[in-house]
Write a protein that holds these residues in place. Sequence first.
Motif, PDB file in Angstrom:
ATOM      1  N   ARG A  15     -32.137 -20.635 -18.965  1.00 52.81           N
ATOM      2  CA  ARG A  15     -33.435 -21.254 -18.712  1.00 52.81           C
ATOM      3  C   ARG A  15     -33.238 -22.581 -17.986  1.00 52.81           C
ATOM      4  N   LEU A  16     -34.339 -23.149 -17.515  1.00 48.58           N
ATOM      5  CA  LEU A  16     -34.267 -24.434 -16.826  1.00 48.58           C
ATOM      6  C   LEU A  16     -34.392 -25.583 -17.815  1.00 48.58           C
ATOM      7  N   PRO A  17     -33.709 -26.688 -17.538  1.00 43.96           N
ATOM      8  CA  PRO A  17     -33.873 -27.879 -18.371  1.00 43.96           C
ATOM      9  C   PRO A  17     -35.292 -28.435 -18.240  1.00 43.96           C
TER      10      PRO A  17
ATOM     11  N   TYR B 160     -33.140 -32.324 -13.124  1.00 42.58           N
ATOM     12  CA  TYR B 160     -32.130 -31.374 -13.584  1.00 42.58           C
ATOM     13  C   TYR B 160     -32.604 -29.941 -13.359  1.00 42.58           C
ATOM     14  N   ALA B 161     -33.888 -29.709 -13.602  1.00 40.54           N
ATOM     15  CA  ALA B 161     -34.443 -28.356 -13.403  1.00 40.54           C
ATOM     16  C   ALA B 161     -34.339 -27.939 -11.939  1.00 40.54           C
ATOM     17  N   ALA B 162     -34.639 -28.870 -11.028  1.00 37.48           N
ATOM     18  CA  ALA B 162     -34.550 -28.556  -9.597  1.00 37.48           C
ATOM     19  C   ALA B 162     -33.108 -28.256  -9.193  1.00 37.48           C
TER      20      ALA B 162
ATOM     21  N   ALA C 106     -32.096 -24.842 -10.844  1.00 44.15           N
ATOM     22  CA  ALA C 106     -32.765 -23.723 -10.164  1.00 44.15           C
ATOM     23  C   ALA C 106     -32.118 -23.453  -8.804  1.00 44.15           C
ATOM     24  N   LEU C 107     -31.810 -24.515  -8.064  1.00 44.96           N
ATOM     25  CA  LEU C 107     -31.192 -24.332  -6.753  1.00 44.96           C
ATOM     26  C   LEU C 107     -29.813 -23.692  -6.883  1.00 44.96           C
TER      27      LEU C 107
ATOM     28  N   PHE D  63     -36.730 -27.795  -4.038  1.00 43.42           N
ATOM     29  CA  PHE D  63     -35.639 -28.723  -4.284  1.00 43.42           C
ATOM     30  C   PHE D  63     -35.929 -30.081  -3.639  1.00 43.42           C
ATOM     31  N   LEU D  64     -36.369 -30.078  -2.398  1.00 37.85           N
ATOM     32  CA  LEU D  64     -36.652 -31.331  -1.701  1.00 37.85           C
ATOM     33  C   LEU D  64     -37.828 -32.070  -2.344  1.00 37.85           C
TER      34      LEU D  64
END
Length: 182
Positions: free
Chosen positions: A105-107, A112-114, A117-118, A137-138
């Motif tokens: 899962r994402l934080p 951190y999640a971006a 995920a990237l 991401f950007l």
Amino acid sequence: MTTFPVHTMESAPERSKPALQQLQSAFGMIPNIAGAISTSPILINSLVGLFGNVHGGSFTEAQVQIVLLTDAVTNASAWAVAFHTTLALKEGIDPADVQAIREGRLPKDDKYAALSALAKTMIEKRGRLSDQDVDHFLAAGFGKDHLLEVIAAVAASTITNYTGSITKPTLEAPFQAHAWQG
């Protein structure tokens, strides 16, 4: 079953020894994965070159650990998940965010999640990111240089993740508390 040696400074091929010395200086030990990688001087020297650039780049060490832990989970590398869990917690990353990554899962933390995920998407799509992947991401406040820098981190982790899957080094005692089975 084929077994691979986990070299020490004494048993490693001569051309692998300088790289092992660098890793020993960085970690205070030669991780078993590095001992296995050192069977190939080409591979250990490639890893250490990338390692120095990734850890000396523009990301914080915590951000680097987010990428490397995500890569380890995505590549199902049990040794690397335990190792990077230990380092992520040492860097002060919220244990809930570390656990989220370990579970795929994402934080909660947006940056951190971006990053996570990237990294995951880059591995799963083999680098074929969509415009939406890049824009997400950007939008998290990272630059285009950061996006390309993640490629270097993914390359470094791919070396350890794949080698770990092939050589199956023993997980050292300091990382046992974070053993992982994908």
